[in-house]
Design a protein around this motif. Sequence first.
Motif, short mmCIF file in Angstrom:
data_model
loop_
_atom_site.label_atom_id
_atom_site.label_comp_id
_atom_site.label_asym_id
_atom_site.label_seq_id
_atom_site.Cartn_x
_atom_site.Cartn_y
_atom_site.Cartn_z
N ASP A 14 -20.78 -14.90 -3.46
CA ASP A 14 -21.28 -13.73 -2.72
C ASP A 14 -22.05 -12.79 -3.66
OD1 ASP A 14 -20.08 -14.72 -0.37
OD2 ASP A 14 -18.16 -13.82 -0.96
N GLU A 16 -24.86 -9.34 -3.98
CA GLU A 16 -26.21 -9.09 -3.49
C GLU A 16 -27.17 -8.87 -4.66
OE1 GLU A 16 -26.04 -5.73 -0.94
OE2 GLU A 16 -24.70 -6.68 0.54
N THR A 17 -28.44 -9.01 -4.36
CA THR A 17 -29.46 -8.82 -5.39
C THR A 17 -29.32 -7.45 -6.04
OG1 THR A 17 -31.01 -10.23 -4.20
CG2 THR A 17 -31.94 -8.73 -5.85
N GLN A 19 -26.80 -6.41 -7.82
CA GLN A 19 -25.42 -6.05 -8.14
C GLN A 19 -25.01 -6.64 -9.49
OE1 GLN A 19 -23.19 -7.30 -4.55
NE2 GLN A 19 -22.90 -5.11 -4.14
N TRP A 33 -18.16 -8.08 -7.56
CA TRP A 33 -19.56 -7.67 -7.51
C TRP A 33 -19.64 -6.21 -7.04
CZ3 TRP A 33 -22.82 -10.42 -10.05
CH2 TRP A 33 -22.68 -11.80 -10.13
N GLU A 35 -22.27 -2.21 -7.32
CA GLU A 35 -23.51 -1.57 -7.73
C GLU A 35 -23.45 -1.21 -9.21
OE1 GLU A 35 -26.03 -1.48 -5.75
OE2 GLU A 35 -24.83 -2.29 -4.09
#
Length: 235
Positions: A14, A16-17, A19, A33, A35
């Motif tokens: 999983d 996100e781009t 992270q 994962w 920010e």
Amino acid sequence: MNGFPYAFFGLLPDGETGQVLKKKSNASYDVEWGEGGGTLPPAGTTGQVLKKTSGDDYDTEWSDDGGGGGGASHLVYTALLNQSGGDNPLSLTTGDLVLGVTYRIVFSTGADFTNVGAPNNTIDTYFVATGTTPTSWGSDGELSYNTGAPISTVLENTLGSQVAWVYAGVGGYFGLVTNNIFAEAIKIFHHVYSQADDESVYKQFVLNWYGTDTIRIQSDVNDHVYIRVKIEVYP
């Protein structure tokens, strides 16, 4: 595996781009994962600066630089002044100008001196020649100048105006500006020094304030003056 089945075999699934992998606790392999705290915000344009938008950690944004923090910057004029000869007023109605010489517009019907340093073509305007050939002398264009005034070679000028140097008696020169920059309440004028004919004796000059648009340099040296002057104006 103590609840951390992916730690030994590769990255977590999983995410996100953009992270990053973060620790959830001090326990080994306890990651997730999330920010990227502390990273630069996206976007922004050339010349913008990073500013805090709140007291929270990493809460920043790109913004135009509005200054502040260190106070307004002071203004500086630095030039070499070279003068040879005493009081000798002359006029010019045609031909080329000399770079660095201060001229006064006497007549200007149809004339255009703005390409050689004049801020305008108004009679009694003083300017320092930054070019040699005026756009036009017009029908009665005339300039006056005085070899008793120094020729200036400007090294730095952030005053927003030229400083035109005018003969003001033996050993004296007026420095004229067009924007009343000397009206500032706080200013520092550096003393300037002259190198005499034998290139070994130095004379001290004194620079005085004469008004919002005028300063004066004065010394006992009245011929063959070569000085470096620096003017600093603070808001």
